[in-house]
Design an enzyme around this catalytic site. Sequence first.
Site, short mmCIF file in Angstrom:
data_model
loop_
_atom_site.label_atom_id
_atom_site.label_comp_id
_atom_site.label_asym_id
_atom_site.label_seq_id
_atom_site.Cartn_x
_atom_site.Cartn_y
_atom_site.Cartn_z
N HIS A 47 39.92 -76.31 -81.85
CA HIS A 47 40.94 -75.38 -81.27
C HIS A 47 41.90 -76.59 -80.59
O HIS A 47 41.51 -77.45 -80.00
CB HIS A 47 40.25 -74.32 -80.58
CG HIS A 47 39.96 -74.78 -79.29
ND1 HIS A 47 38.84 -73.81 -78.87
CD2 HIS A 47 40.15 -75.50 -78.39
CE1 HIS A 47 38.56 -74.10 -77.48
NE2 HIS A 47 39.50 -75.29 -77.29
N GLU B 63 41.97 -70.66 -81.86
CA GLU B 63 40.58 -70.76 -82.36
C GLU B 63 40.55 -71.00 -84.03
O GLU B 63 41.66 -70.46 -84.43
CB GLU B 63 39.73 -69.30 -81.94
CG GLU B 63 39.62 -69.52 -80.55
CD GLU B 63 38.45 -70.37 -80.04
OE1 GLU B 63 38.36 -71.70 -80.30
OE2 GLU B 63 37.67 -69.90 -79.13
C1 GLP Z 1 39.52 -75.49 -73.62
C2 GLP Z 1 41.12 -75.40 -73.33
C3 GLP Z 1 41.58 -76.56 -74.44
C4 GLP Z 1 40.88 -77.96 -74.21
C5 GLP Z 1 39.48 -77.79 -74.50
C6 GLP Z 1 38.55 -78.98 -74.49
O1 GLP Z 1 39.00 -74.54 -74.41
N1 GLP Z 1 41.56 -74.37 -73.76
O2 GLP Z 1 42.98 -76.71 -74.17
O3 GLP Z 1 41.64 -78.83 -74.97
O4 GLP Z 1 38.91 -76.77 -73.57
O5 GLP Z 1 38.17 -79.21 -73.21
P1 GLP Z 1 37.67 -80.48 -72.85
O6 GLP Z 1 38.75 -81.67 -72.74
O7 GLP Z 1 37.08 -80.32 -71.66
O8 GLP Z 1 36.71 -80.82 -73.66
#
Ligand code: GLP
Length: 241
Positions: free
Chosen positions: A138, A143
């Site tokens: 995503h 999603e």
């Molecule tokens: C969340 C956010 C996204 C982000 C993703 C990954 O779900 N809505 O925008 O890219 O997490 O997070 P992380 O960078 O902590 O792996």
Amino acid sequence: MRIIRAKDYEEMSRRAADIIAAQVLLKPDCVLGLATGSSPVGTYQELVRRNAAGDLDFSRVKSVNLDEYVGLDPSHDQSYAYFMRHNLFDHINIDPKNTNVPSGIAPDPEAECSRYDALIAAYGGIDLQLLGLGPNGHIGFNEPADVFPTGTHQVTLTDSTIQANKRFFARVEDVPRYARTMGIRDIMQARRVLMVVSGEGKAETVRAAFTGPVTPRVPASILQLHPDFTLVADEAALRYI
Ligand code: GLP
């Protein structure tokens, strides 16, 4: 698409900050699309450092964040509004009036989502959109689905996203079930897109998104079609590329 291969998270963060800093220097009143998650935290630290050193001025920059959980007040420590203040806005000279995060508590979801799209349009669109990559592919909270969603909309989070994000909440039941997110059209209309990805845990998702077919089952795959997309990732995340 352009791929910048960094040694580790620190180098990834520096390289991403270089690109954002160049954007701000080139157009001091630019519109930055910003993201949350652990991936951009180092990039934000680097921007804070450069701002404190006097090398980077955010006084005319405007920002629009990708997404927000439904039901969390901006003062809640897991809201994305809080995250942005805590990790960036409170530490740089951006005008808080120029920072925007979709509201997770505005009562009418459709009205809030239309307001947000109208705001982006009134700003003249996004100059540079920063993204992380969800473990299921995503972007923002778009999603995996049967079609690519267009504008800002309310989504039901998938179980895998709830599981991935539960580490930030006391109990899995506390993770909001819904979010409001910019859509794929909003992201694709940004003039430049920059994604930061780190760690072996994302390597398979990176492979699927950027070497596989363009499909709404892997929302990030649409970025293969963006005319100015840069992926800045560490070696672990680029293992299969
Ligand atoms: C969340 C956010 C996204 C982000 C993703 C990954 O779900 N809505 O925008 O890219 O997490 O997070 P992380 O960078 O902590 O792996």
